[in-house]
Each structure stands twice: as structure tokens, then as C-alpha cells.
Design an enzyme around this catalytic site. Structure first.
Site, PDB file in Angstrom:
ATOM      1  N   LYS A   1     -13.873  -5.455   8.837  1.00  0.00           N
ATOM      2  CA  LYS A   1     -14.081  -4.489   7.999  1.00  0.00           C
ATOM      3  C   LYS A   1     -15.918  -4.358   8.176  1.00  0.00           C
ATOM      4  CE  LYS A   1     -10.919  -5.469   4.140  1.00  0.00           C
ATOM      5  NZ  LYS A   1     -10.761  -6.333   3.237  1.00  0.00           N
TER       6      LYS A   1
ATOM      7  N   ALA B   1       8.897   5.882   6.254  1.00  0.00           N
ATOM      8  CA  ALA B   1       9.723   4.769   7.465  1.00  0.00           C
ATOM      9  C   ALA B   1       9.230   3.526   6.652  1.00  0.00           C
ATOM     10  CB  ALA B   1       9.222   5.173   8.781  1.00  0.00           C
TER      11      ALA B   1
ATOM     12  N   LYS C   1      -7.651  -1.750   9.179  1.00  0.00           N
ATOM     13  CA  LYS C   1      -8.940  -2.207   9.754  1.00  0.00           C
ATOM     14  C   LYS C   1      -8.652  -3.272  10.875  1.00  0.00           C
ATOM     15  CE  LYS C   1      -7.321  -4.887   6.336  1.00  0.00           C
ATOM     16  NZ  LYS C   1      -6.914  -4.897   4.721  1.00  0.00           N
TER      17      LYS C   1
ATOM     18  N   GLU D   1      -3.148 -10.531   3.895  1.00  0.00           N
ATOM     19  CA  GLU D   1      -2.601  -9.834   4.895  1.00  0.00           C
ATOM     20  C   GLU D   1      -1.100 -10.491   5.251  1.00  0.00           C
ATOM     21  OE1 GLU D   1      -4.010  -7.268   6.472  1.00  0.00           O
ATOM     22  OE2 GLU D   1      -5.237  -7.296   4.643  1.00  0.00           O
TER      23      GLU D   1
ATOM     24  N   VAL E   1     -11.730  -0.524   4.212  1.00  0.00           N
ATOM     25  CA  VAL E   1     -12.537  -1.286   3.751  1.00  0.00           C
ATOM     26  C   VAL E   1     -12.744  -1.259   2.418  1.00  0.00           C
ATOM     27  CG1 VAL E   1     -15.167  -2.175   4.197  1.00  0.00           C
ATOM     28  CG2 VAL E   1     -13.807  -0.872   6.139  1.00  0.00           C
TER      29      VAL E   1
ATOM     30  N   GLY F   1       0.102  -9.549  -3.488  1.00  0.00           N
ATOM     31  CA  GLY F   1      -0.104  -8.309  -2.607  1.00  0.00           C
ATOM     32  C   GLY F   1      -1.427  -8.250  -2.097  1.00  0.00           C
TER      33      GLY F   1
ATOM     34  N   ILE G   1     -13.048   0.886  -3.359  1.00  0.00           N
ATOM     35  CA  ILE G   1     -14.477   1.585  -3.145  1.00  0.00           C
ATOM     36  C   ILE G   1     -14.582   2.513  -1.986  1.00  0.00           C
ATOM     37  CG2 ILE G   1     -17.049   0.754  -3.110  1.00  0.00           C
ATOM     38  CD1 ILE G   1     -16.011  -2.116  -3.614  1.00  0.00           C
TER      39      ILE G   1
ATOM     40  N   VAL H   1       0.838  -1.295   0.213  1.00  0.00           N
ATOM     41  CA  VAL H   1       0.150   0.042   0.066  1.00  0.00           C
ATOM     42  C   VAL H   1       0.938   1.393  -0.142  1.00  0.00           C
ATOM     43  CG1 VAL H   1      -1.809   1.367   1.138  1.00  0.00           C
ATOM     44  CG2 VAL H   1      -1.958  -1.076   1.148  1.00  0.00           C
TER      45      VAL H   1
HETATM   46  P1  NDP Z   1       3.204  -4.779   3.628  1.00  0.00           P
HETATM   47  O1  NDP Z   1       3.534  -5.658   4.327  1.00  0.00           O
HETATM   48  O2  NDP Z   1       3.354  -4.961   2.111  1.00  0.00           O
HETATM   49  O3  NDP Z   1       3.687  -3.356   4.027  1.00  0.00           O
HETATM   50  C1  NDP Z   1       4.169  -3.000   5.248  1.00  0.00           C
HETATM   51  C2  NDP Z   1       5.130  -1.810   5.287  1.00  0.00           C
HETATM   52  O4  NDP Z   1       5.233  -1.350   6.607  1.00  0.00           O
HETATM   53  C3  NDP Z   1       6.469  -2.316   4.557  1.00  0.00           C
HETATM   54  O5  NDP Z   1       6.989  -1.372   3.894  1.00  0.00           O
HETATM   55  C4  NDP Z   1       7.274  -2.606   6.101  1.00  0.00           C
HETATM   56  O6  NDP Z   1       8.578  -2.363   6.026  1.00  0.00           O
HETATM   57  C5  NDP Z   1       6.629  -1.368   7.000  1.00  0.00           C
HETATM   58  N1  NDP Z   1       6.871  -1.595   8.399  1.00  0.00           N
HETATM   59  C6  NDP Z   1       6.365  -2.704   9.129  1.00  0.00           C
HETATM   60  N2  NDP Z   1       6.589  -2.300  10.579  1.00  0.00           N
HETATM   61  C7  NDP Z   1       7.198  -1.262  10.483  1.00  0.00           C
HETATM   62  C8  NDP Z   1       7.730  -0.435  11.562  1.00  0.00           C
HETATM   63  N3  NDP Z   1       7.620  -0.805  12.892  1.00  0.00           N
HETATM   64  N4  NDP Z   1       8.507   0.568  11.213  1.00  0.00           N
HETATM   65  C9  NDP Z   1       8.616   1.118  10.035  1.00  0.00           C
HETATM   66  N5  NDP Z   1       8.104   0.467   9.119  1.00  0.00           N
HETATM   67  C10 NDP Z   1       7.398  -0.717   9.169  1.00  0.00           C
HETATM   68  O7  NDP Z   1       1.755  -4.578   4.011  1.00  0.00           O
HETATM   69  P2  NDP Z   1       0.612  -3.845   3.140  1.00  0.00           P
HETATM   70  O8  NDP Z   1       1.118  -2.738   2.413  1.00  0.00           O
HETATM   71  O9  NDP Z   1      -0.260  -4.963   2.311  1.00  0.00           O
HETATM   72  O10 NDP Z   1      -0.497  -3.346   4.301  1.00  0.00           O
HETATM   73  C11 NDP Z   1      -0.283  -2.212   4.971  1.00  0.00           C
HETATM   74  C12 NDP Z   1      -1.607  -1.871   5.762  1.00  0.00           C
HETATM   75  O11 NDP Z   1      -2.753  -1.785   4.830  1.00  0.00           O
HETATM   76  C13 NDP Z   1      -2.289  -2.959   6.703  1.00  0.00           C
HETATM   77  O12 NDP Z   1      -2.779  -2.511   7.852  1.00  0.00           O
HETATM   78  C14 NDP Z   1      -3.334  -3.837   5.759  1.00  0.00           C
HETATM   79  O13 NDP Z   1      -4.313  -4.607   6.628  1.00  0.00           O
HETATM   80  C15 NDP Z   1      -3.661  -2.705   5.061  1.00  0.00           C
HETATM   81  N6  NDP Z   1      -4.179  -2.825   3.701  1.00  0.00           N
HETATM   82  C16 NDP Z   1      -3.840  -3.606   2.795  1.00  0.00           C
HETATM   83  C17 NDP Z   1      -4.134  -4.009   1.573  1.00  0.00           C
HETATM   84  C18 NDP Z   1      -3.774  -4.601   0.455  1.00  0.00           C
HETATM   85  O14 NDP Z   1      -4.167  -4.901  -0.605  1.00  0.00           O
HETATM   86  N7  NDP Z   1      -2.308  -5.098   0.828  1.00  0.00           N
HETATM   87  C19 NDP Z   1      -5.453  -3.252   1.403  1.00  0.00           C
HETATM   88  C20 NDP Z   1      -6.024  -2.574   2.120  1.00  0.00           C
HETATM   89  C21 NDP Z   1      -5.617  -2.229   3.485  1.00  0.00           C
HETATM   90  P3  NDP Z   1       9.581  -3.203   4.953  1.00  0.00           P
HETATM   91  O15 NDP Z   1       8.913  -2.547   3.654  1.00  0.00           O
HETATM   92  O16 NDP Z   1      10.798  -2.833   5.251  1.00  0.00           O
HETATM   93  O17 NDP Z   1       9.301  -4.679   5.295  1.00  0.00           O
HETATM   94  N1  HSE Z   2      -6.080  -8.795   2.814  1.00  0.00           N
HETATM   95  C1  HSE Z   2      -6.898  -8.066   2.395  1.00  0.00           C
HETATM   96  C2  HSE Z   2      -8.233  -8.556   1.410  1.00  0.00           C
HETATM   97  C3  HSE Z   2      -6.513  -6.697   2.096  1.00  0.00           C
HETATM   98  O1  HSE Z   2      -7.641  -9.580   0.866  1.00  0.00           O
HETATM   99  O2  HSE Z   2      -9.291  -8.114   1.111  1.00  0.00           O
HETATM  100  C4  HSE Z   2      -7.640  -5.630   1.563  1.00  0.00           C
HETATM  101  O3  HSE Z   2      -8.236  -5.040   2.492  1.00  0.00           O
END
Ligand code: NDP
Ligand code: HSE
Length: 445
Positions: free
Chosen positions: A205, A43, A105, A190, A132, A187, A136, A14
Site C-alpha cells: 500500500k 465468479a 494491492k 489477508e 489502500v 474478514g 478512505i 469484499v
Molecule cells: P476472500 O478470500 O474473502 O474472497 C476471495 C473471493 O475470490 C472468494 O469469493 C473466492 O471464491 C474467489 N476466488 C478466488 N480465486 C478465484 C478464482 N480463481 N476464480 C473465481 N473466484 C475466485 O478475500 P477478500 O474478499 O478479503 O479479498 C479480496 C481482495 O480484496 C484481495 O485482493 C484483498 O487483498 C483485497 N482487499 C481486502 C480487504 C478486506 O478487508 N478483506 C480490504 C481491501 C482489499 P470462494 O468464495 O468460492 O472461496
Molecule cells: N488485510 C488488510 C488490512 C485488508 O488488514 O488492512 C485491507 O486492505
């Protein structure tokens, strides 16, 4: 032009999606809202991790405090995930009076009320459109678009990973474990994929949506959850023969008002069903055709009638679109000094309650594995009859007498508790070879 300075925590699926979307459409956003969003720092845990989109090393750091505490940063995006450090990250930013945008969420489900109260206390705001249904704009729709409606029904396909898995199991006969790996590679899943496949992500959600729709914060413990791990290709095929598609549904249904009459000016509180479970959806219903990573929310309001929202429910770009929408709102609120213009959540129906699953009435698909011999069907229908549960249809493929054979029953409307009790007794019959499988049938009307 006015400028806000964004500090991001998280540069994964994200986070890197948001960084890329701002590079691509930042000028467009600025032209539309009259505010430029400049990314100051991002970060991450490890700078050299591969990312879906490149983020220049110069803006990355590994200490989220450096992002939040940076005096130049006046807007924070928490896109790291998890429910422990992420809570501290958001509370730290809010205490500094900095608005926060989050997609988290799981965190909102566990600590939403505390975080909203902190935003209010420190005179700032928390935005969560991306939490959520991915791209959308369902949060805005419920909170703002339908503000004049009482929401009577919401049926949602709110987990992209599960919908992707179920679609490929149905259309390609693919194996659960293989498709889950693909969803992870894209991607969608979770970090801990059991959040997806065991229904907890959908629980988070649907709890957020139920709270917005009904005005009391729904405790996740009150939301009945079943995931998709136990579903087999046989269930999907038999459901297909009967004219249904199996979907993981989030259901929010107003069951009754209580009390029926209220003093003038008081809003009647509701008893609502809030649940997540796999369900047979009639193929003729539009939700049956929502496939792959797509999500949909079917929302019925007492004034607007039926509405339908459809779009990608997960993935870097769709989710980034929702985050950008929140960044725009936050940027405008910073520009105009209107931090609580749209409060994150307004409790207005505190006496509402969630109905226990045992009281929820639906139809059912039941798959039994039985020995094909005289009298078995009679034993089973006697146990169902004793619980006042009617059978509406039966399928049993032809087999040799004495062989094990699947027996599919469609049951009429009955409370969940009664059906569970009867199936326990049926499972103990000598002729029943494995634990009965029960999947609810939702007519979505
Ligand atoms: P990822 O695992 O792809 O990314 C997480 C990011 O956070 C990474 O860049 C990681 O660093 C960084 N990170 C984790 N812990 C720390 C910390 N303590 N300090 C600094 N950076 C940190 O997860 P997503 O992007 O998939 O998900 C992120 C959020 O978005 C979650 O809450 C998820 O539920 C939500 N979400 C995800 C969706 C999806 O389609 N993936 C859709 C909607 C919501 P590094 O890159 O170095 O590992
Ligand atoms: N893991 C979640 C899903 C990401 O598959 O719907 C979007 O919230």
C-alpha cells in the site's frame, strides 16, 4: 437510464460486500450518476462456500472466463486476490477493452506498471481506490485532490489487521495469536495473514501511495519493511510509560531535492524515505488515537499544509464503499466515452529514488535484557558513544544485584545503520542476555 453491466470475480469478504452494497444503495448511485450498475455474474471458486452476505446462486459461476468473456459484461471487478491468476484475469479484461476495478494491492505492487500500460494500450482504464486504506478515499485525494501540491510527508496507519492487534494488545493485554484469529474471523486479514503481520500488505500500500505522491513507480524491493510479529507486551507497556503508543507506520518522507536547481520547466527529482516499521508515536499525536481496524493517513502538501484522513481500513462494508466509488467512475467513463479521463498513474518524476534505510535518521527506543551488575551501563554507553549515538533517557526497574533486568534506552537522532551496528556489538556483551530490541521513534513533525 444508461446501464453498465458488471461482471465480478470474487464473492468473498469484499465481493459479497460489493454485491450487498449495490443491492442496498444501487438506486441512490444511479440517481446520483445517471447510470445504473447491474450485476450480471459473480465468479467464485465454490458456489456453496459460506459468505458474509448472500449472493443468489443464479448469478454465481465457477469460471472467471465466463464473466470476463461475456459479451454483455462491459465492466469487470477483480475481487479475488493473489498475484498470478488475478493478473491474467485483469489483463484478459483489459485486452477486451473492458475497464477493471480492483482492490488487489499485492498485484498492483508487483505488476502495477504493466497493468497500467495495458489499460492505456487497449484504450481503457484500471481503478484501484479500494486497494489502500479500505474506505478512505486516499487514492483520489493524492491523485486528484492534491494534484497541485508537492507531497512532503505522508505517515499512514494502513493495515487494519495490525492496528487491530496492537490496539487490543495495548488496551486489553491480549495475546498476539488470539487477536490475529479474531481479525481473521472479522474478514480483516489477508488469506495469507503473514502479509499483514510481517508488514508486506502495508509495504504494497505504501508503495502505491509513494508512487502516486512522487511520480515514479516505487519498486517494492526498495521499501524497508518490518512487521509487528516481534513486538511484545513489555515493549508496548514501556512505550506507554514513556508517553508513546506503538503503531505500524508507513512513512513517505521527501528527504531532499536533487539537483537543487533545475532548468526552467523541469521538476526537481526527490530522494524519499519509503518504509514500513513499528514506531513509537507520541500519545499527544492524533495518529496515536487511531485504534482497532481504523486506518489514517496524515498527508502534508507544500500548498495545502497538514491534512488527515481517517476511516475503516478493512472489512466488507468499508472496502465495498471504495469499490462503489470506482464503479461510479468507470460507469461514467463508459457512458461518456472518456476511458483515460483520469489515468491510473502518471509518471512525472522518473529520476526519483528511495533512500536506503541505513541512511534514515530517527530517534530510537531500545530494550535490552541485562545482568544488573556494576559497569554494564558504562559498557553499553561506551559502545553507543563510539558510534556517535547519544542517550536521551534510561529506565531500569529496581532489581536484585546479579538478576536479569530490562534496560530501556531512548536514543537521540542517529542514522539507522549506525544504531544497528552499535546494537550488534552490544548484543555480544556477556552481560546482555538476549538480542537487543530496537524500535524507531517518530515525532511526526
Ligand atoms: P476472500 O478470500 O474473502 O474472497 C476471495 C473471493 O475470490 C472468494 O469469493 C473466492 O471464491 C474467489 N476466488 C478466488 N480465486 C478465484 C478464482 N480463481 N476464480 C473465481 N473466484 C475466485 O478475500 P477478500 O474478499 O478479503 O479479498 C479480496 C481482495 O480484496 C484481495 O485482493 C484483498 O487483498 C483485497 N482487499 C481486502 C480487504 C478486506 O478487508 N478483506 C480490504 C481491501 C482489499 P470462494 O468464495 O468460492 O472461496
Ligand atoms: N488485510 C488488510 C488490512 C485488508 O488488514 O488492512 C485491507 O486492505
Amino acid at each position: 437510464m444508461h446501464q453498465v453491466t458488471l461482471g465480478m470475480i470474487g464473492g468473498g469478504t469484499v465481493g459479497s460486500g460489493v454485491f450487498h452494497a449495490l443491492q442496498r444503495n444501487g438506486d441512490l448511485l444511479a440517481a446520483r450518476i445517471g447510470v445504473r450498475v447491474k450485476v450480471q455474474k459473480v465468479a467464485v471458486k465454490a458456489v456453496d462456500e459460506p459468505r458474509p452476505y448472500r449472493i443468489p446462486r443464479a448469478v454465481m459461476c465457477t469460471d472467471w472466463q465466463r464473466v470476463v468473456q461475456d459479451p454483455q459484461v462491459n465492466l469487470v471487478a477483480e475481487l479475488a486476490g493473489g498475484t498470478t491468476v488475478a493478473r491474467t484475469m485483469i489483463l484478459t479484461a483489459l485486452k477486451l477493452g473492458k475497464p477493471v476495478v480492483t482492490a488487489n494491492k499485492a498485484l498492483l505492487s508487483a505488476h502495477g506498471e504493466e497493468l497500467f500500460a495495458a489499460a492505456r494500450q487497449y484504450g481503457t482504464n484500471l481503478y484501484y481506490e479500494a486497494s489502500v486504506c479500505g474506505g478512505i478515499p486516499i487514492i483520489k485525494a493524492l491523485r486528484e485532490g492534491f494534484v497541485g501540491n508537492r507531497i512532503t510527508h505522508l505517515y499512514g496507519i494502513v493495515n487494519g489487521t495490525c492496528n487491530y492487534i496492537l490496539t487490543r494488545m495495548k488496551c486489553e493485554g491480549a495475546e498476539f495469536a488470539d487477536v490475529l484469529k479474531d481479525a481473521q474471523a472479522q474478514g480483516y486479514a489477508e488469506a495469507e495473514p503473514s502479509l499483514d503481520v510481517d508488514g508486506f500488505d502495508a509495504q504494497h500500500k505504501i508503495g502505491i501511495l509513494a508512487s502516486l505522491a512522487h511520480g515514479f513507480w516505487v519498486n517494492p524491493r526498495d521499501i524497508y519493511v518490518e512487521g509487528i510479529r516481534a513486538l511484545t507486551r513489555a515493549d508496548i507497556q514501556f512505550a506507554g510509560q514513556l508517553g508513546y503508543t506503538i503503531k505500524l507506520l508507513g512513512i513517505i518522507k521527501r528527504i531532499e531535492e536533487s539537483p537543487a536547481r533545475t532548468p526552467r520547466g523541469r521538476i526537481p527529482s526527490a530522494r524519499i524515505q519509503v518504509s514500513v516499521y513499528p514506531a513509537l508515536v507520541p500519545n499527544a499525536h492524533v495518529l496515536a488515537s487511531v485504534n482497532h481496524v481504523f486506518n489514517a493517513a496524515f498527508v502534508r502538501g507544500d500548498i495545502v499544509g497538514d491534512t488527515l484522513f481517517y476511516g475503516r481500513g478493512a472489512g466488507k462494508d468499508a472496502t465495498a464503499s471504495a469499490v462503489l466509488s470506482d464503479l461510479a467512475d468507470a460507469a461514467l467513463d463508459l457512458k461518456f466515452g472518456t476511458p483515460q479521463r483520469v489515468p491510473p498513474f502518471v509518471p512525472h518524476e522518473r529520476a526519483g529514488a528511495v533512500v536506503p534505510i541505513a541512511e534514515v535518521v530517527t530517534r530510537y527506543f531500545v530494550r535490552l535484557n541485562v545482568v544488573d551488575r556494576p559497569g554494564v551501563l558504562a559498557q553499553i554507553s561506551a559502545l553507543l558513544g563510539a558510534a556517535r549515538i547519544g542517550i536521551s533517557s534510561v529506565i531500569q526497574p529496581e532489581s536484585r544485584e546479579g538478576a536479569s533486568v530490562p534496560l530501556i534506552l531512548m536514543l537521540h537522532d542517529a542514522p539507522s545503520g549506525a544504531v544497528t551496528g552499535a546494537l550488534k556489538k552490544i548484543g555480544r556483551l556477556a552481560a546482555v542476555r538476549s538480542a537487543p530490541v530496537m524500535i524507531r521513534v517518530e515525532d511526526l513533525c
